[in-house]
Write a protein that holds these residues in place. Structure first.
Motif, PDB file in Angstrom:
ATOM      1  N   GLN A 179      30.565  29.718  39.373  1.00 30.86           N
ATOM      2  CA  GLN A 179      29.959  30.733  38.488  1.00 30.86           C
ATOM      3  C   GLN A 179      29.066  31.676  39.276  1.00 30.86           C
ATOM      4  O   GLN A 179      28.998  32.872  38.981  1.00 30.86           O
ATOM      5  CB  GLN A 179      29.134  30.039  37.406  1.00 30.86           C
ATOM      6  CG  GLN A 179      29.962  29.456  36.302  1.00 30.86           C
ATOM      7  CD  GLN A 179      29.067  28.682  35.343  1.00 30.86           C
ATOM      8  OE1 GLN A 179      28.671  27.553  35.618  1.00 30.86           O
ATOM      9  NE2 GLN A 179      28.714  29.293  34.237  1.00 30.86           N
ATOM     10  N   ASP A 184      31.374  34.060  41.032  1.00 32.30           N
ATOM     11  CA  ASP A 184      31.916  35.043  40.082  1.00 32.30           C
ATOM     12  C   ASP A 184      30.872  36.099  39.734  1.00 32.30           C
ATOM     13  O   ASP A 184      31.189  37.282  39.622  1.00 32.30           O
ATOM     14  CB  ASP A 184      32.386  34.345  38.805  1.00 32.30           C
ATOM     15  CG  ASP A 184      33.709  33.613  39.013  1.00 32.30           C
ATOM     16  OD1 ASP A 184      34.376  33.862  40.046  1.00 32.30           O
ATOM     17  OD2 ASP A 184      34.079  32.801  38.147  1.00 32.30           O
ATOM     18  N   TYR A 208      30.821  38.516  42.505  1.00 32.90           N
ATOM     19  CA  TYR A 208      32.008  39.380  42.479  1.00 32.90           C
ATOM     20  C   TYR A 208      31.902  40.383  41.336  1.00 32.90           C
ATOM     21  O   TYR A 208      32.427  41.483  41.413  1.00 32.90           O
ATOM     22  CB  TYR A 208      33.295  38.551  42.341  1.00 32.90           C
ATOM     23  CG  TYR A 208      33.549  37.619  43.503  1.00 32.90           C
ATOM     24  CD1 TYR A 208      33.244  38.003  44.808  1.00 32.90           C
ATOM     25  CD2 TYR A 208      34.088  36.350  43.295  1.00 32.90           C
ATOM     26  CE1 TYR A 208      33.451  37.142  45.869  1.00 32.90           C
ATOM     27  CE2 TYR A 208      34.302  35.478  44.361  1.00 32.90           C
ATOM     28  CZ  TYR A 208      33.985  35.880  45.641  1.00 32.90           C
ATOM     29  OH  TYR A 208      34.190  35.022  46.687  1.00 32.90           O
ATOM     30  N   ASP A 209      31.217  39.987  40.259  1.00 37.93           N
ATOM     31  CA  ASP A 209      31.052  40.884  39.103  1.00 37.93           C
ATOM     32  C   ASP A 209      29.900  41.862  39.279  1.00 37.93           C
ATOM     33  O   ASP A 209      29.574  42.601  38.348  1.00 37.93           O
ATOM     34  CB  ASP A 209      30.822  40.065  37.825  1.00 37.93           C
ATOM     35  CG  ASP A 209      32.104  39.404  37.344  1.00 37.93           C
ATOM     36  OD1 ASP A 209      33.178  39.794  37.819  1.00 37.93           O
ATOM     37  OD2 ASP A 209      32.015  38.493  36.495  1.00 37.93           O
TER      38      ASP A 209
END
Ligand code: FES
Length: 56
Positions: free
Chosen positions: A13, A16, A19-20
């Motif tokens: 998480q 992610d 990356y977000d």
């Protein structure tokens, strides 16, 4: 693997979130709530953030 047990946050998480668009440990903490309770995970969470940022 769980990085933060209090908030149930995994290293996946955290990756992610980066990356977000999260670009710092502070961003990740605000987004996922990691290290917002006992704080024991802060060191590991910072490490995951650092490693991931060095990959992107
Ligand atoms: Fe992350 Fe407790 S394990 S705040």
């Amino acid at each position: 693997m769980y990085v933060c047990l209090c908030q149930g946050v995994t290293d996946g998480q955290i990756r992610d979130a980066i990356y977000d668009g999260c670009c710092s440990y502070r961003d990740v903490r605000e987004t996922l709530g990691v290290a917002s309770q006992c704080g024991k995970c802060a060191c590991l969470a910072k490490q995951v953030v650092r490693e991931t940022l060095s990959e992107v």
